[in-house]
Design a protein around this motif. Sequence first.
Motif, PDB file in Angstrom:
ATOM      1  N   VAL A   1      -9.406  -3.102  -3.945  1.00 52.79           N
ATOM      2  CA  VAL A   1     -10.110  -2.435  -2.843  1.00 52.79           C
ATOM      3  C   VAL A   1     -11.582  -2.832  -2.925  1.00 52.79           C
ATOM      4  CG1 VAL A   1     -10.617  -0.256  -1.705  1.00 52.79           C
ATOM      5  CG2 VAL A   1      -8.477  -0.518  -2.989  1.00 52.79           C
TER       6      VAL A   1
ATOM      7  N   ILE B   1      -9.643   3.897  -3.426  1.00 46.75           N
ATOM      8  CA  ILE B   1      -8.922   3.592  -4.665  1.00 46.75           C
ATOM      9  C   ILE B   1      -8.142   4.819  -5.140  1.00 46.75           C
ATOM     10  CG2 ILE B   1      -9.208   3.023  -7.107  1.00 46.75           C
ATOM     11  CD1 ILE B   1     -11.618   1.305  -6.317  1.00 46.75           C
TER      12      ILE B   1
ATOM     13  N   LEU C   1       0.813  -1.220   0.000  1.00 46.70           N
ATOM     14  CA  LEU C   1       0.000   0.000   0.000  1.00 46.70           C
ATOM     15  C   LEU C   1       0.845   1.268   0.000  1.00 46.70           C
ATOM     16  CD1 LEU C   1      -2.869  -0.969   2.481  1.00 46.70           C
ATOM     17  CD2 LEU C   1      -2.615  -1.473   0.053  1.00 46.70           C
TER      18      LEU C   1
ATOM     19  N   GLN D   1       1.362   3.949  -6.733  1.00 48.04           N
ATOM     20  CA  GLN D   1       0.233   3.239  -7.339  1.00 48.04           C
ATOM     21  C   GLN D   1      -0.455   4.094  -8.395  1.00 48.04           C
ATOM     22  OE1 GLN D   1      -2.369   1.415  -4.214  1.00 48.04           O
ATOM     23  NE2 GLN D   1      -0.697   1.956  -2.847  1.00 48.04           N
TER      24      GLN D   1
ATOM     25  N   HIS E   1      -6.514  -5.623 -13.048  1.00 46.23           N
ATOM     26  CA  HIS E   1      -5.798  -6.562 -12.172  1.00 46.23           C
ATOM     27  C   HIS E   1      -5.094  -7.639 -12.999  1.00 46.23           C
ATOM     28  CE1 HIS E   1      -7.432  -4.771  -8.585  1.00 46.23           C
ATOM     29  NE2 HIS E   1      -8.671  -5.067  -8.900  1.00 46.23           N
TER      30      HIS E   1
ATOM     31  N   THR F   1      -0.564  -5.725  -7.643  1.00 49.98           N
ATOM     32  CA  THR F   1      -1.878  -5.111  -7.795  1.00 49.98           C
ATOM     33  C   THR F   1      -2.636  -5.145  -6.480  1.00 49.98           C
ATOM     34  OG1 THR F   1      -3.916  -5.099  -9.116  1.00 49.98           O
ATOM     35  CG2 THR F   1      -2.959  -7.249  -8.650  1.00 49.98           C
ATOM     36  N   VAL F   2      -3.436  -4.095  -6.254  1.00 52.85           N
ATOM     37  CA  VAL F   2      -4.214  -3.916  -5.027  1.00 52.85           C
ATOM     38  C   VAL F   2      -5.691  -3.880  -5.401  1.00 52.85           C
ATOM     39  CG1 VAL F   2      -4.691  -2.390  -3.067  1.00 52.85           C
ATOM     40  CG2 VAL F   2      -2.347  -2.586  -3.964  1.00 52.85           C
TER      41      VAL F   2
ATOM     42  N   ALA G   1      -4.288   3.985 -10.155  1.00 52.55           N
ATOM     43  CA  ALA G   1      -5.609   3.368 -10.184  1.00 52.55           C
ATOM     44  C   ALA G   1      -6.094   3.290 -11.633  1.00 52.55           C
ATOM     45  CB  ALA G   1      -6.594   4.167  -9.344  1.00 52.55           C
TER      46      ALA G   1
ATOM     47  N   SER H   1      -3.618   6.240  -4.632  1.00 54.79           N
ATOM     48  CA  SER H   1      -2.908   6.308  -5.905  1.00 54.79           C
ATOM     49  C   SER H   1      -2.382   7.704  -6.216  1.00 54.79           C
ATOM     50  CB  SER H   1      -3.842   5.852  -7.035  1.00 54.79           C
ATOM     51  OG  SER H   1      -4.389   4.570  -6.749  1.00 54.79           O
TER      52      SER H   1
ATOM     53  N   THR I   1      -3.981  -0.373  -8.899  1.00 53.49           N
ATOM     54  CA  THR I   1      -5.049  -0.406  -7.909  1.00 53.49           C
ATOM     55  C   THR I   1      -6.403  -0.295  -8.599  1.00 53.49           C
ATOM     56  OG1 THR I   1      -3.604   0.628  -6.284  1.00 53.49           O
ATOM     57  CG2 THR I   1      -5.961   0.715  -5.836  1.00 53.49           C
TER      58      THR I   1
END
Length: 384
Positions: A176, A225, A115, A119, A163, A173-174, A121, A229, A151
């Motif tokens: 949420v 999100i 995190l 990042q 993703h 990759t994150v 998004a 980012s 993200t």
Amino acid sequence: MDALTATLSLLRLEGIGPGLYWQLLERFGSAQAALQQSPERLPRKLPDRARAQLAEFQRLQLDSELGQWALAERQRCAEECIYLLHREDDHYPALLKEIPRPPPVLYVSGNPDLLSLPQVAIVGARRASRAGLDNAIAFAADLASAGFAITSGLALGVDAAAHKGALQGEGKTVAVLGTGANRIYPRRNAILAEQILAADGAIVSEMPLDTAAEAGNFPRRNRIISGLSLGTLLVEAAVRSGSLITARLALEQNREVFAIPGSIHNPMARGCHHMIKQGAHLVETSADIIQQLGGLLAGMARQPGLFDAAPAEAPQLPDDQRAIIRALGGDPRSIEQLARDTEGDTGALMAGLLQLELEGLVEQLPGGYQLTGSGSKALLALAE
């Protein structure tokens, strides 16, 4: 009582939403202090049950209903290998702390250190076109290989494609969620969630464990999100859509917003065009994003990526199929328009379209056809 347990207890108090939680913090300084106030001192009248919960907590502390729930929640997270990050925790992402009224607690399954990585998004329509999905995958793969974590919200359509693209680019990759971190939604993306975790990614939520999907949870999810980012890329979106909300939140959070333009005839491009009018950066390649974000990763803009590679050779297609690709161009076209522009037999045209669709170069839309991402690259190669 530590800050995390007190925060979980306060958030469990009936009638305490995010807005009232932050009002209490701003007035009393901490969750511990807010829990010791009489109901009359609170900025909003509490339901009768909440008043009873608060009185019991002040009398019994951790032996109260609120205290026992908080301890049980912490225990369940430990058993399920879910990290709890309080906003005062050193591992709480610094960028997210900067947004107005950030999540008091984050539930993180997977790698919590992810995190704090830079990042980007990537968001867009759930019912995206094949071209939109191709763009999401390609941009995500390229940005992930350049060092950005990707993200998104694990939704169907562009989110899932983003993703998958990050995983294809062998990056991080994150995801949420608008549900509990242990409750994957939609269920169709359960395997994708497992792949994200297996690749040292992360699944994040601010919701308590087992929280179900409710409409009101997703705007809250969207601010996380964008808040995590450096910038948000809008791939395809209608003018009224959740992904457009994410892009607007990013602007409000003073983050960069990028949008891929599309055909003026494509309803899914109108949200992107709207955000470009509002100040979003029009982008054609991943290098546009890397250059704009700058910082430590700015030098990577010089590295060749998926969009910056050597020009592709023109595909080995029959002349009639090449003519169809040229006739489609950048806009959706009806059968009548294609027949007129290719000056061919309708039966042969339909056979050519079917073959191109099987090869992933065109896709069918209501009333016509358009090029996919691969088809657009083929068109570019044919023009050179």
